[in-house]
Design a protein around this motif. Structure first.
Motif, PDB file in Angstrom:
ATOM      1  N   THR A  37      29.086  82.785 -22.547  1.00 58.98           N
ATOM      2  CA  THR A  37      29.692  82.859 -23.882  1.00 58.98           C
ATOM      3  C   THR A  37      31.205  82.687 -23.810  1.00 58.98           C
ATOM      4  O   THR A  37      31.877  83.361 -23.044  1.00 58.98           O
ATOM      5  N   ARG A  38      31.717  81.782 -24.654  1.00 63.97           N
ATOM      6  CA  ARG A  38      33.161  81.586 -24.777  1.00 63.97           C
ATOM      7  C   ARG A  38      33.602  82.110 -26.147  1.00 63.97           C
ATOM      8  O   ARG A  38      33.483  81.405 -27.147  1.00 63.97           O
ATOM      9  N   ALA A  72      35.497  83.598 -20.891  1.00 61.59           N
ATOM     10  CA  ALA A  72      34.099  83.166 -20.842  1.00 61.59           C
ATOM     11  C   ALA A  72      33.327  84.186 -20.028  1.00 61.59           C
ATOM     12  O   ALA A  72      33.794  84.643 -18.982  1.00 61.59           O
ATOM     13  N   ARG A 121      29.755  77.747 -24.985  1.00 61.24           N
ATOM     14  CA  ARG A 121      29.521  78.428 -23.730  1.00 61.24           C
ATOM     15  C   ARG A 121      29.740  77.505 -22.536  1.00 61.24           C
ATOM     16  O   ARG A 121      29.761  76.285 -22.662  1.00 61.24           O
ATOM     17  N   SER A 131      21.360  83.018 -22.606  1.00 58.83           N
ATOM     18  CA  SER A 131      22.620  82.323 -22.892  1.00 58.83           C
ATOM     19  C   SER A 131      22.432  81.497 -24.154  1.00 58.83           C
ATOM     20  O   SER A 131      21.884  80.396 -24.122  1.00 58.83           O
TER      21      SER A 131
END
Length: 400
Positions: free
Chosen positions: A172-173, A166, A325, A320
């Motif tokens: 963000t993953r 992440a 996420r 983002s």
């Protein structure tokens, strides 16, 4: 299960000063249970690990308990848990070991989404061996890292793929299992930086496909140290430089010098506190999975509140944007400096720092240079009142 945030907050003496902490991605506040475990370890009989004296046995128990605690948190094998000064230090140390056999024609893949701790060690190791670095870019419009982008860089010459679980800047993953599957199909090893992920979601290193996984207890309520999780058999194939009299057993062969027993005790205490959020029944791994799932739901609810409100504020850009996420938001402001927002909020008891937070490649790729933006990060102890204060402070600053 639902999370009793008020009860959890009672464990954090630092919250008594009244500040609303949105600085968790840089390190969470410390619960009293962790501080007590560390103090107790420092003040009871301790010695180098052994089995003869009580002091020796105390030290050995602390290490074994900490290895099992990290294994329970990550789904790893306690025999493959290595402790170090930090995740950065562990990555540097292992990068030298892993790259020892690299040479011209070999390749390593890094991503621009990552913290520099999962970029620079590999770039520098490759340069030292004459190997080639291949860069995987994420989409700056969405913050997403497409596994296909990584896959296109792979070849039979790829030795290692380094990817974040992440992003500490954007939240963000990426689809780590898809990326690691592609890497393994190409014959490469995978190094997953789980420092930010481990603080916000259940982790299973096997499901992630991580050959090596690093995390930092101080990001999930513990003390300042680093942890590496890998299969013992894989670690057994690696031979770091070490002192001649020191053990060659895995995982101890990677731990140079005497371990900081008090920090390991604090790590176990932090993991026990997290597991305890799911109650006393069941094994620790199951309770941790339930507790981290509940924490994720709590933080996601608050994140949604913040995002919805930010969309109504003029001149605010929310970077983002990924579909999957963590509760970590990066903001910039039209015609205004994020560092000024940081100072304004701090004067009102709201701690939300500004910068690029060592995610230098990501910040530059977004067009934000080295300055980055204002990072708003949630933690398990964040509550609705904290969110209210953050939003009020931002509205006041934008109106000033």
């Amino acid at each position: 299960m639902s999370l009793d945030v008020a009860a959890l907050r009672a464990s954090f003496p630092a919250l008594a000063d009244g500040a609303a902490h949105f600085d968790g991605p840089g390190g969470t506040q410390t619960p009293v249970e962790v501080a007590r475990a560390m103090a107790d370890t420092l003040t009871r009989p301790m010695a180098n690990r052994g089995a003869v004296t009580q002091a020796e046995r105390n030290a050995d128990a602390v290490v074994r308990e900490a290895r099992q605690a990290i294994a329970d948190l990550t789904g790893g094998d306690p025999g493959g848990v290595v402790f170090g000064r930090s995740a950065t230090a562990l990555t540097y140390e292992l990068s030298r070991v892993l790259s020892a056999g690299w040479g011209p024609g070999d390749e390593v893949v890094v991503t621009r989404l990552d913290h520099d701790a999962n970029v620079r060690p590999w770039v520098q190791a490759a340069a030292a061996r004459g190997a080639t670095v291949r860069w995987a870019d994420f989409d700056p419009a969405t913050g997403e890292l497409d596994p296909a982008t990584v896959g296109a860089l792979l070849s039979p010459s790829t030795r290692l793929v380094a990817v974040t679980g992440a992003s500490n800047l954007l939240g963000t993953r990426p689809d780590v299992p898809a990326i690691t599957a592609l890497a393994h199909a190409a014959g490469a090893l995978t190094w997953v930086d789980g420092v930010h992920l481990t603080a916000h979601a259940p982790v299973d290193v096997t499901a992630l496909g991580a050959d090596f996984f690093v995390c930092s207890p101080y990001k999930f309520l513990g003390p300042h140290c680093g942890c590496l999780v890998a299969a013992p058999a894989l670690l057994g194939t690696l031979h770091p430089d070490k002192l001649l009299p020191s053990t060659d057993a895995v995982p101890e062969r990677f731990e140079l010098g005497t371990l900081p027993y008090e920090q390991l005790a604090g790590t176990t205490a932090a993991i026990d506190l997290l597991a305890g959020l799911a109650g006393p029944e069941g094994d620790r791994r199951a309770r941790l999975t339930a507790a981290m799932t509940a924490l994720e739901e709590h933080e996601d609810r608050l994140r949604t509140r913040i995002e919805d409100a930010l969309r109504e504020l003029p001149g605010v850009t929310l970077w983002s944007r990924a579909g999957h996420r963590t509760p970590t938001l990066l903001l910039t402001f039209a015609g205004r400096d994020a560092a000024d927002a940081h100072r304004f909020l701090a004067d009102r008891g709201v701690n939300a720092p500004a910068g690029s937070f060592y995610a230098l490649e990501a910040s530059r790729h977004l067009g934000l240079g080295d300055a980055g933006g204002l990072r708003v990060g949630l933690a398990p102890y964040t509550d609705d009142a904290d969110v209210d204060r953050l939003l009020t402070g931002l509205r006041e600053w934008l109106a000033s």
